[in-house]
Design a protein around this motif. Sequence first.
Motif, PDB file in Angstrom:
ATOM      1  N   TYR A 106      -7.008   1.464  -5.568  1.00  0.00           N
ATOM      2  CA  TYR A 106      -5.962   1.688  -4.358  1.00  0.00           C
ATOM      3  C   TYR A 106      -4.667   2.382  -5.049  1.00  0.00           C
ATOM      4  O   TYR A 106      -4.332   1.900  -6.122  1.00  0.00           O
ATOM      5  CB  TYR A 106      -5.685   0.153  -3.816  1.00  0.00           C
ATOM      6  CG  TYR A 106      -7.158  -0.195  -3.498  1.00  0.00           C
ATOM      7  CD1 TYR A 106      -7.888   0.060  -2.589  1.00  0.00           C
ATOM      8  CD2 TYR A 106      -7.701  -1.668  -4.192  1.00  0.00           C
ATOM      9  CE1 TYR A 106      -9.072  -0.693  -2.257  1.00  0.00           C
ATOM     10  CE2 TYR A 106      -8.611  -2.349  -3.814  1.00  0.00           C
ATOM     11  CZ  TYR A 106      -9.541  -1.541  -2.774  1.00  0.00           C
ATOM     12  OH  TYR A 106     -10.741  -2.309  -2.600  1.00  0.00           O
ATOM     13  N   THR A 149      -3.915   5.381   0.433  1.00  0.00           N
ATOM     14  CA  THR A 149      -4.466   4.079   0.702  1.00  0.00           C
ATOM     15  C   THR A 149      -3.884   3.665   2.064  1.00  0.00           C
ATOM     16  O   THR A 149      -4.542   2.900   3.014  1.00  0.00           O
ATOM     17  CB  THR A 149      -4.158   2.942  -0.081  1.00  0.00           C
ATOM     18  OG1 THR A 149      -4.866   3.541  -1.505  1.00  0.00           O
ATOM     19  CG2 THR A 149      -4.656   1.757   0.396  1.00  0.00           C
ATOM     20  N   THR A 187      -5.772  -6.957  -6.188  1.00  0.00           N
ATOM     21  CA  THR A 187      -6.574  -5.781  -5.788  1.00  0.00           C
ATOM     22  C   THR A 187      -8.079  -6.238  -5.130  1.00  0.00           C
ATOM     23  O   THR A 187      -8.443  -5.425  -4.323  1.00  0.00           O
ATOM     24  CB  THR A 187      -6.937  -4.768  -6.885  1.00  0.00           C
ATOM     25  OG1 THR A 187      -7.426  -5.532  -8.025  1.00  0.00           O
ATOM     26  CG2 THR A 187      -5.465  -4.052  -7.302  1.00  0.00           C
ATOM     27  N   LEU A 234       0.825  -1.327  -0.036  1.00  0.00           N
ATOM     28  CA  LEU A 234      -0.009  -0.083  -0.146  1.00  0.00           C
ATOM     29  C   LEU A 234       0.846   1.398   0.113  1.00  0.00           C
ATOM     30  O   LEU A 234       1.909   1.235   0.396  1.00  0.00           O
ATOM     31  CB  LEU A 234      -0.685  -0.045   1.225  1.00  0.00           C
ATOM     32  CG  LEU A 234      -2.036  -1.166   1.346  1.00  0.00           C
ATOM     33  CD1 LEU A 234      -2.812  -0.838   2.663  1.00  0.00           C
ATOM     34  CD2 LEU A 234      -2.607  -1.450   0.180  1.00  0.00           C
TER      35      LEU A 234
END
Length: 345
Positions: free
Chosen positions: A61, A10, A47, A6
């Motif tokens: 994301y 996010t 994802t 990440l």
Amino acid sequence: MSKLILFGTTALEYYAYVLSRPANAIALGATDDPSTLAALAPLASGTAHIGACFPYLTAPYHVTVFSERERRQKVARCHVAPRSLRAAPFFPIAHGVYAPSPELALLEFSRGRTIPEVAYGGALLCGTFALSENGGAARSAPLATIKHLEQATRMYADVPGRKTLRAALPWILPATASPREAALALALTLPTCWGGCGLPQPRINYRIDISARGKNLAQRRYYMADLCWPDRRIAVEYDSDEFHLSSHQHYLDTMKRTTLEEMGYRVITVTRQQLSAPSEFEKVAVVVAKALRRPLRIRTQDFHARQRALWRTLRLSFAVSEPDERTFSSSPEIAHSPQGTKPVF
């Protein structure tokens, strides 16, 4: 399934819901093997896995990749890691999903952001609360400290956003106990050029020991003031929902206020309704400023537009029909500068 890291927005959103700092980090980018680095690129299955594990995260994301070629993936917003992140620790948070440290998450988030946005993000990390999926908040340990955030700006000097985070550090107030408490502190203290009131920074959740004068009222040794200016003996308390307090909680809050006032403190209560509308917040700001003997001086051009932007940043709501002129314009306690004056900060 590939590994996913990440990134920035996010990652910070993930940390807003975390009760404790993750452990057992590894350096996923510490290799020159192209096949290994390619395995860190996002796939549709990866994802989808993020969405299943963390349904509160906002798609698309943002993820970290380690080469320009992997940036072309369309299933997520990919950000190429600078050299310093090759040795950076990443924390496993789910099978195949990793997060940067909270400090690095805020640093990455800071690119292209305003000072208030970064200061609010810092409050989420340095506060004693975590968001819950039902819209509430839970008690948690701070995920970061101001010192750790400052260290991150030196450790990852090639990460875009470094200058913004360094500029925001003085405005990040640690130890706030809820999102609204953090918003209240920032709305009162941020400079007027960013839509705040420019008041002196308070101590957050400050311990006030009960003096002999207050012991006859309180059955405890100390109280914690939400926002406090000890030298002025001013305490600001945020009332999260004045219409839904239990009778016992109302009694405790009344005793706290009475005891502090008996000890010589001026206690100012701010309700959710007052904090949600700039025109109502005006009344609070005037009272606090007057108590601090620091009259508000709005010298920023387009202040009302900046204030509305700040309210959006702090996740506060306000009436769309509310006219701009009412906010910080109708009170005789506020001194305005002539039109066109440049910001003082």
